[in-house]
Design a protein around this motif. Structure first.
Motif, PDB file in Angstrom:
ATOM      1  N   ILE A 102       0.839  -1.188   0.000  1.00 34.07           N
ATOM      2  CA  ILE A 102       0.000   0.000   0.000  1.00 34.07           C
ATOM      3  C   ILE A 102       0.878   1.242   0.000  1.00 34.07           C
ATOM      4  O   ILE A 102       2.000   1.243   0.496  1.00 34.07           O
ATOM      5  N   GLY A 103       0.348   2.279  -0.615  1.00 37.63           N
ATOM      6  CA  GLY A 103       1.029   3.559  -0.652  1.00 37.63           C
ATOM      7  C   GLY A 103       0.060   4.656  -0.263  1.00 37.63           C
ATOM      8  O   GLY A 103      -1.131   4.579  -0.584  1.00 37.63           O
ATOM      9  N   ILE A 104       0.567   5.656   0.438  1.00 40.63           N
ATOM     10  CA  ILE A 104      -0.251   6.797   0.828  1.00 40.63           C
ATOM     11  C   ILE A 104       0.573   8.053   0.565  1.00 40.63           C
ATOM     12  O   ILE A 104       1.744   8.133   0.946  1.00 40.63           O
ATOM     13  N   ILE A 119      -1.193  11.024 -11.515  1.00 41.94           N
ATOM     14  CA  ILE A 119       0.187  10.664 -11.867  1.00 41.94           C
ATOM     15  C   ILE A 119       0.477   9.223 -11.444  1.00 41.94           C
ATOM     16  O   ILE A 119       1.034   8.437 -12.212  1.00 41.94           O
ATOM     17  N   ALA A 120       0.095   8.863 -10.229  1.00 34.91           N
ATOM     18  CA  ALA A 120       0.355   7.511  -9.715  1.00 34.91           C
ATOM     19  C   ALA A 120      -0.359   6.457 -10.559  1.00 34.91           C
ATOM     20  O   ALA A 120       0.225   5.427 -10.910  1.00 34.91           O
ATOM     21  N   ALA A 121      -1.624   6.705 -10.892  1.00 36.04           N
ATOM     22  CA  ALA A 121      -2.391   5.734 -11.687  1.00 36.04           C
ATOM     23  C   ALA A 121      -1.810   5.573 -13.085  1.00 36.04           C
ATOM     24  O   ALA A 121      -1.791   4.465 -13.627  1.00 36.04           O
ATOM     25  N   LYS A 122      -1.321   6.661 -13.655  1.00 39.21           N
ATOM     26  CA  LYS A 122      -0.741   6.589 -15.001  1.00 39.21           C
ATOM     27  C   LYS A 122       0.651   5.948 -14.989  1.00 39.21           C
ATOM     28  O   LYS A 122       1.062   5.339 -15.965  1.00 39.21           O
ATOM     29  N   LYS A 144      -4.785   7.124  -1.275  1.00 45.33           N
ATOM     30  CA  LYS A 144      -4.384   5.767  -0.887  1.00 45.33           C
ATOM     31  C   LYS A 144      -4.429   4.890  -2.128  1.00 45.33           C
ATOM     32  O   LYS A 144      -5.354   5.008  -2.939  1.00 45.33           O
ATOM     33  N   MET A 145      -3.436   4.019  -2.260  1.00 45.67           N
ATOM     34  CA  MET A 145      -3.382   3.117  -3.413  1.00 45.67           C
ATOM     35  C   MET A 145      -2.896   1.742  -2.975  1.00 45.67           C
ATOM     36  O   MET A 145      -2.292   1.605  -1.908  1.00 45.67           O
ATOM     37  N   ILE A 146      -3.174   0.763  -3.813  1.00 46.73           N
ATOM     38  CA  ILE A 146      -2.772  -0.606  -3.515  1.00 46.73           C
ATOM     39  C   ILE A 146      -2.306  -1.272  -4.810  1.00 46.73           C
ATOM     40  O   ILE A 146      -2.796  -0.940  -5.890  1.00 46.73           O
ATOM     41  N   GLY A 147      -1.342  -2.183  -4.695  1.00 49.32           N
ATOM     42  CA  GLY A 147      -0.824  -2.893  -5.863  1.00 49.32           C
ATOM     43  C   GLY A 147       0.405  -3.688  -5.470  1.00 49.32           C
ATOM     44  O   GLY A 147       0.702  -3.843  -4.285  1.00 49.32           O
ATOM     45  N   ALA A 154       6.993   2.819  -7.890  1.00 48.52           N
ATOM     46  CA  ALA A 154       7.087   3.668  -9.084  1.00 48.52           C
ATOM     47  C   ALA A 154       6.026   4.766  -9.052  1.00 48.52           C
ATOM     48  O   ALA A 154       6.310   5.931  -9.375  1.00 48.52           O
ATOM     49  N   ALA A 155       4.806   4.408  -8.658  1.00 48.32           N
ATOM     50  CA  ALA A 155       3.708   5.377  -8.627  1.00 48.32           C
ATOM     51  C   ALA A 155       3.969   6.482  -7.604  1.00 48.32           C
ATOM     52  O   ALA A 155       3.809   7.674  -7.899  1.00 48.32           O
ATOM     53  N   VAL A 156       4.387   6.114  -6.405  1.00 50.41           N
ATOM     54  CA  VAL A 156       4.658   7.105  -5.351  1.00 50.41           C
ATOM     55  C   VAL A 156       5.848   7.980  -5.746  1.00 50.41           C
ATOM     56  O   VAL A 156       5.801   9.210  -5.596  1.00 50.41           O
ATOM     57  N   ALA A 157       6.902   7.384  -6.265  1.00 51.87           N
ATOM     58  CA  ALA A 157       8.086   8.156  -6.660  1.00 51.87           C
ATOM     59  C   ALA A 157       7.747   9.178  -7.744  1.00 51.87           C
ATOM     60  O   ALA A 157       8.184  10.334  -7.683  1.00 51.87           O
TER      61      ALA A 157
END
Length: 192
Positions: A102-104, A119-122, A144-147, A154-157
């Motif tokens: 998970i990322g927040i 940006i994170a989703a793309k 909040k995201m999960i994967g 990569a998404a958070v960065a």
């Protein structure tokens, strides 16, 4: 950038005046057929309007909102190509059977959290679980995201890199192997 007629476009306007925000909302829906995703008062006595639709409609409404709001506009965002994960997560908690990393990302304002989610989703193959906008958070917002771990990293960065340019990121975290005991709290809608 070429935007085809079926692409969903997102607009966000944040007003320092609740009264002016309500007035702008009325003017915006009168001028073009847009879908109001969220419209409400938020922390510190501001008014938020999030809306979507086709490019022409969103652009007309956006311009009308700016024109109506004038000096009361605090922030604005027009995303001509929004990732499909973003709109459904605004103000909602999307349930998922996936329990990977998970990322927040916590931002200092509303528009930055929506940009971070897009940006994170793309960037990565992540599911945007929730985009919580300003209410009860002292004006801050979060995504909040999960994967899988690599995609979350990569998404958070990528989102952090962009948000640092405008000094709008507050904090972020990645939890590589979250305990199952926290799952009900991760997918829980906040009490306001």
């Amino acid at each position: 950038m070429k935007v085809d007629k079926d692409t969903i476009v997102l607009g966000v306007l944040e007003f320092s005046s609740i009264a002016v925000g309500f007035h702008a909302l009325d003017e915006m829906v009168k001028i073009a057929p847009v879908n109001i995703v969220d419209a409400r008062t938020i922390c510190f006595g501001k008014y938020l309007i999030v809306f979507s639709g086709d490019l022409a409609s969103v652009e007309y409404s956006f311009k009308k909102g700016i024109e109506t709001g004038k000096d009361y506009i605090v922030d604005s965002l027009l995303l001509p190509v929004i990732h499909q994960e973003v709109i459904g997560a605004i103000g909602n908690v999307k349930q998922s059977d996936n329990w990977g990393a998970i990322g927040i990302i916590e931002t200092l304002n509303v528009t930055s959290s929506i940009r971070a989610a897009d940006i994170a989703a793309k960037e990565g193959n992540v599911s945007i679980v929730e985009i919580r906008l300003a209410n009860g958070f002292g004006g801050k917002s979060y995504v909040k995201m999960i994967g899988n771990l690599e995609d979350i990293q990569a998404a958070v960065a990528s989102a952090k890199h962009e948000l640092k340019k405008e000094n709008s990121i507050f904090a972020d975290t990645i939890i590589p192997q979250p305990e199952k005991e926290i799952k009900p709290f991760y997918f829980q809608k906040p009490q306001l």
